[in-house]
Design a protein around this motif. Structure first.
Motif, mmCIF file in Angstrom:
data_model
loop_
_atom_site.group_PDB
_atom_site.id
_atom_site.type_symbol
_atom_site.label_atom_id
_atom_site.label_comp_id
_atom_site.label_asym_id
_atom_site.label_seq_id
_atom_site.Cartn_x
_atom_site.Cartn_y
_atom_site.Cartn_z
ATOM 1 N N GLY A 67 -4.994 3.073 8.708
ATOM 2 C CA GLY A 67 -4.428 3.161 10.050
ATOM 3 C C GLY A 67 -4.675 4.523 10.682
ATOM 4 N N VAL A 68 -4.482 5.588 9.870
ATOM 5 C CA VAL A 68 -4.689 6.947 10.387
ATOM 6 C C VAL A 68 -6.155 7.145 10.783
ATOM 7 N N ILE A 69 -7.052 6.741 9.876
ATOM 8 C CA ILE A 69 -8.475 6.970 10.134
ATOM 9 C C ILE A 69 -8.938 6.184 11.362
ATOM 10 N N SER A 70 -8.483 4.936 11.492
ATOM 11 C CA SER A 70 -8.969 4.160 12.633
ATOM 12 C C SER A 70 -8.372 4.670 13.943
ATOM 13 N N ALA A 71 -7.203 5.329 13.876
ATOM 14 C CA ALA A 71 -6.651 5.924 15.094
ATOM 15 C C ALA A 71 -7.429 7.185 15.479
ATOM 16 N N ILE A 72 -7.754 8.011 14.466
ATOM 17 C CA ILE A 72 -8.480 9.254 14.748
ATOM 18 C C ILE A 72 -9.873 8.938 15.294
ATOM 19 N N ARG A 73 -10.522 7.951 14.662
ATOM 20 C CA ARG A 73 -11.856 7.569 15.144
ATOM 21 C C ARG A 73 -11.748 6.310 15.984
ATOM 22 N N ARG A 74 -10.941 6.411 17.015
ATOM 23 C CA ARG A 74 -10.720 5.239 17.865
ATOM 24 C C ARG A 74 -12.026 4.758 18.481
ATOM 25 N N ASN A 75 -12.192 3.421 18.470
ATOM 26 C CA ASN A 75 -13.371 2.767 19.069
ATOM 27 C C ASN A 75 -14.680 3.072 18.346
ATOM 28 N N SER A 76 -14.583 3.674 17.155
ATOM 29 C CA SER A 76 -15.794 3.856 16.360
ATOM 30 C C SER A 76 -16.127 2.547 15.659
ATOM 31 N N PHE A 77 -17.256 2.516 14.984
ATOM 32 C CA PHE A 77 -17.651 1.333 14.220
ATOM 33 C C PHE A 77 -16.575 0.993 13.189
ATOM 34 N N LEU A 78 -16.087 2.060 12.505
ATOM 35 C CA LEU A 78 -15.074 1.867 11.481
ATOM 36 C C LEU A 78 -13.806 1.235 12.057
ATOM 37 N N ALA A 123 -2.237 -5.504 6.805
ATOM 38 C CA ALA A 123 -2.656 -5.605 8.200
ATOM 39 C C ALA A 123 -1.553 -5.111 9.129
ATOM 40 N N THR A 124 -0.314 -5.481 8.824
ATOM 41 C CA THR A 124 0.815 -5.028 9.637
ATOM 42 C C THR A 124 0.960 -3.516 9.573
ATOM 43 N N ILE A 125 0.861 -2.969 8.352
ATOM 44 C CA ILE A 125 1.019 -1.511 8.189
ATOM 45 C C ILE A 125 -0.082 -0.766 8.943
ATOM 46 N N VAL A 126 -1.323 -1.246 8.851
ATOM 47 C CA VAL A 126 -2.429 -0.593 9.554
ATOM 48 C C VAL A 126 -2.142 -0.553 11.054
ATOM 49 N N ARG A 127 -1.681 -1.677 11.602
ATOM 50 C CA ARG A 127 -1.429 -1.724 13.043
ATOM 51 C C ARG A 127 -0.327 -0.751 13.458
ATOM 52 N N PHE A 128 0.753 -0.725 12.667
ATOM 53 C CA PHE A 128 1.863 0.171 12.999
ATOM 54 C C PHE A 128 1.429 1.628 12.910
ATOM 55 N N THR A 129 0.739 1.960 11.807
ATOM 56 C CA THR A 129 0.329 3.342 11.618
ATOM 57 C C THR A 129 -0.626 3.758 12.723
ATOM 58 N N ARG A 130 -1.589 2.888 13.026
ATOM 59 C CA ARG A 130 -2.577 3.206 14.062
ATOM 60 C C ARG A 130 -1.882 3.448 15.397
ATOM 61 N N ALA A 131 -0.973 2.525 15.765
ATOM 62 C CA ALA A 131 -0.260 2.669 17.042
ATOM 63 C C ALA A 131 0.586 3.937 17.042
ATOM 64 N N LEU A 190 1.019 12.746 11.446
ATOM 65 C CA LEU A 190 1.290 11.742 10.421
ATOM 66 C C LEU A 190 2.784 11.624 10.150
ATOM 67 N N ARG A 191 3.468 12.770 10.086
ATOM 68 C CA ARG A 191 4.892 12.730 9.784
ATOM 69 C C ARG A 191 5.638 11.883 10.820
ATOM 70 N N ASN A 192 5.310 12.084 12.079
ATOM 71 C CA ASN A 192 6.005 11.324 13.119
ATOM 72 C C ASN A 192 5.567 9.871 13.164
ATOM 73 N N ALA A 193 4.282 9.647 12.889
ATOM 74 C CA ALA A 193 3.794 8.271 12.925
ATOM 75 C C ALA A 193 4.394 7.457 11.788
ATOM 76 N N LEU A 194 4.602 8.113 10.639
ATOM 77 C CA LEU A 194 5.101 7.377 9.476
ATOM 78 C C LEU A 194 6.528 6.891 9.648
ATOM 79 N N ILE A 195 7.292 7.571 10.526
ATOM 80 C CA ILE A 195 8.661 7.116 10.782
ATOM 81 C C ILE A 195 8.636 5.646 11.202
ATOM 82 N N GLY A 196 7.726 5.333 12.121
ATOM 83 C CA GLY A 196 7.613 3.950 12.577
ATOM 84 C C GLY A 196 7.256 3.014 11.440
ATOM 85 N N THR A 197 6.360 3.469 10.559
ATOM 86 C CA THR A 197 5.927 2.616 9.460
ATOM 87 C C THR A 197 7.057 2.378 8.467
#
Lengths: 287, 333
Positions: free
Chosen positions: B119-130, B215-223, B253-260
């Motif tokens: 989730g973190v990686i896909s958020a950082i590289r938003r809209n990349s191939f990955l 899949a759920t965790i990835v979406r939450f973390t990414r958002a 990450l610390r703040n994003a993980l609260i949601g997760t």
């Protein structure tokens, strides 16, 4: 009309949501045209034991099942069951859930608390578990699956409508209407409801995917329509004793479920981005 | 003070919720059209035998008396006897709980350990191939029917390739019983062949269960990460010249993980629901397998016991998550 054109334009720009819409249209088309598309429409009720477990070929596109029936034809008719269950179950959930959420959100009394706590209790059990309990006690049939799903899914709409009503209540136009002497019923249904309808539509679209998945699971567990009903979940359950030789048996129904649920999820995600820019991308449908 | 009131409020609602759950399971179990007593008694039973059994099971009394006894019994941990085996349901459930807990806990760990970094990686590289690959992955995880996915895994990895066992928890007798968790027990008794067997048997069920949860965790973390990246404090830190790496892995990450973290309740629900099906496919001797057996045997007492225990587990997890949320992120309350 203007809004509709705007929606369509946005939708065509979002290719992923468009793919979802196409998958949904494919499901609806299949369900309607099943008798014309099916190569062996009589195989829904008829058995041909000599033809059992034939691998996919030119005659039987997706192979045949343990009764010698054509799996392709049965999948097409299964689409009817899927869409019927989903539309009625979701429809009933919306009809029950939305008014309760409106009333609980609009009034600030102990009765609101009671309504919300009741819906919380229903949400306190995982949906599939409660649906299993209800469907099992009522006996296996399509009607009972619909009943079980409706009884377990309505609180999602109650929660959503409650939260939206509470937040919109502070808006000036609502207060103005109350000050002008509009009755509570009028405010709720003429002013609050239209303004929260986009959230309800998004929720309903994504809810369709989740409901179809749950219905298929109930079918798989033997709680759905009794055989020889071409219900997708049941077809997968039947296939298990013929693995690994009859690999095609479970493939087609599983793919059908996957594509349909995917369609509703993608379309719902797209709608949410367009209608409700505050929230980005759905989380799992049965949250 | 406000926090304390909130926590007490959450606790106070715990018991009415459990009571409401009891009323729901009672209502479901007492509107059944089929007569369970006749079923248990068998085809050859006389009317007197059926009536005697009905009295023995307490099904001849008025509804409100039955409800009262039902609640008292449940509160004492007595779920009645299985209509099929006549064994106490609470014992059946207790003996199967560790198998389900082991499966669920390992799945939570696996889905979190893979889901959060993805989730973190896909958020950082938003809209990349990955990011696109991860998105296809998560969308599939939410759309696939777990019973179908489980069967596909069996077909490929167990039947065709023979890499993993087809079903069950172990190929032997299981390690010496201490906790009921095979991984822990085999380590405690240092039985490496059992440890290996237990691990191999976990692979396919855990993969099936962890896929939608992940899949759920990835979406939450990414958002969550995307949200944090646009917030004022991150803009401030960027303006102050903090290295990007520090900003991302320490502050965002610390703040994003609260949601997760606060979604663990939801994820636990997905897993419990998934366990019913996954255990049925893999013959995993846990609560879900028991529930499915009970469905086949029309053992409604056992199903109600399962529903109730699952509900209570779920309510407890949500209560803990609610309280944790009050502490982790007071802004939310």
């Amino acid at each position: 009309m203007e809004t509709l054109r705007f929606l369509l334009k946005k939708l065509i720009e979002d290719r992923v949501a468009l793919l979802g819409a196409l998958l949904i249209l494919l499901l609806i088309f299949t369900a309607i045209a099943a008798p014309f598309l099916a190569t062996f429409p009589e195989d829904i009720a008829e058995f041909h034991p000599p033809n059992r477990l034939i691998a996919p070929d030119g005659t039987y596109w997706f192979g045949t099942d343990r009764m010698g029936s054509d799996i392709y034809s049965r999948i097409l008719f299964g689409a009817r069951i899927t869409i019927t269950i989903a539309i009625i179950a979701i429809g009933v959930s919306v009809i029950i859930g939305v008014p309760i959420g409106l009333v609980a959100g609009y009034y600030h009394t102990w009765f609101s608390d009671l309504l919300m706590r009741t819906s919380d209790i229903f949400l306190a059990v995982p949906q599939i578990v409660l649906a299993i309990a209800i469907a099992q006690t009522l006996g296996p049939s399509i009607e009972n699956i619909i009943l079980a799903l409706s009884a377990t899914y309505w609180p999602f709409w109650t929660r959503l409508v409650y939260a939206e009503t509470r937040s919109i209540q502070k808006e000036t136009f609502i207060e103005a209407n109350i000050a002008l002497g509009a009755s509570p019923i009028r405010v709720m249904f003429m002013h609050v409801l239209p303004n929260i309808s986009s959230s309800i539509i998004v929720r309903t679209t994504i809810g369709m995917g989740g409901t179809i998945l749950t219905a298929a699971t109930l079918g798989f567990l033997g709680l759905g329509a009794p055989p020889p009903s071409p219900e997708w979940g049941r077809m997968i359950a039947e296939s298990r004793e013929f693995l690994p030789e009859a690999w095609w048996y479970a493939t087609a129904p599983g793919l059908a479920i996957f594509l349909v649920v995917m369609g509703f999820n993608l379309f719902g995600d797209g709608l949410r981005d367009i209608l409700d820019p505050r929230i980005r991308r759905s989380v799992r449908h049965d949250e | 003070m406000r926090l304390l009131v909130l926590i007490i409020n959450r606790f106070l609602w715990f018991f009415p919720t459990i009571l409401g759950l009891m009323v729901i399971t009672f209502t479901i179990s007492h509107v059944i059209p089929a007569d369970p007593v006749a079923f248990v008694a068998g085809d050859n039973a006389t009317n007197e035998q059926i009536e005697a059994l009905r009295a023995q099971l307490g099904l001849d009394q008025p509804m409100h008396i039955q409800l009262f006894h039902y609640i008292i019994n449940l509160a004492r941990g007595d779920f009645g006897v299985s209509l099929y085996t006549l064994r106490p349901i609470s014992e059946d459930l207790a003996s199967r709980l560790p198998a389900t807990m082991e499966l669920t806990i390992v799945s939570v760990l696996v889905s979190t350990l893979i889901g959060v970094p993805l989730g973190v990686i896909s958020a950082i590289r938003r809209n990349s191939f990955l990011d696109h690959v991860v998105r296809i992955f998560t969308v599939s995880g939410l759309a696939i029917a777990s019973f179908w996915f489980a069967i596909l895994l069996q077909l490929f990895f167990a039947m065709e390739l023979d890499w993993t066992p087809l079903q069950g928890r172990t190929s032997g007798w299981g390690p010496e019983h201490v906790t009921g968790f095979f991984l822990v027990d085999s380590l405690l008794s240092w039985d490496l062949s059992e440890l290996r067997a237990a691990t191999l048997h976990l692979i396919l069920p855990v993969t099936t269960l962890a896929f939608p949860a992940m899949a759920t965790i990835v979406r939450f973390t990414r958002a969550g990460v995307l949200n944090a990246m646009n917030s004022n404090y991150v803009l401030y830190e960027e303006a102050m010249g903090f290295p990007k790496r520090v900003i991302i892995w320490k502050y965002i990450l610390r703040n994003a993980l609260i949601g997760t973290i606060t979604q663990i309740g939801l994820i636990f629900g997905i897993l419990i629901a998934g366990a019913v099906v996954v255990e049925a496919v893999f013959d995993w001797p846990g609560l879900g397998y028991y529930a499915v057996q009970s469905i086949i045997q029309s053992d409604y007492n056992a199903i109600m016991g399962f529903t109730f225990v699952t509900g209570v587990l779920f309510i407890i997890v949500n209560l803990l998550v609610d309280i944790a949320q009050v502490f982790i992120d007071p802004r939310e309350t």
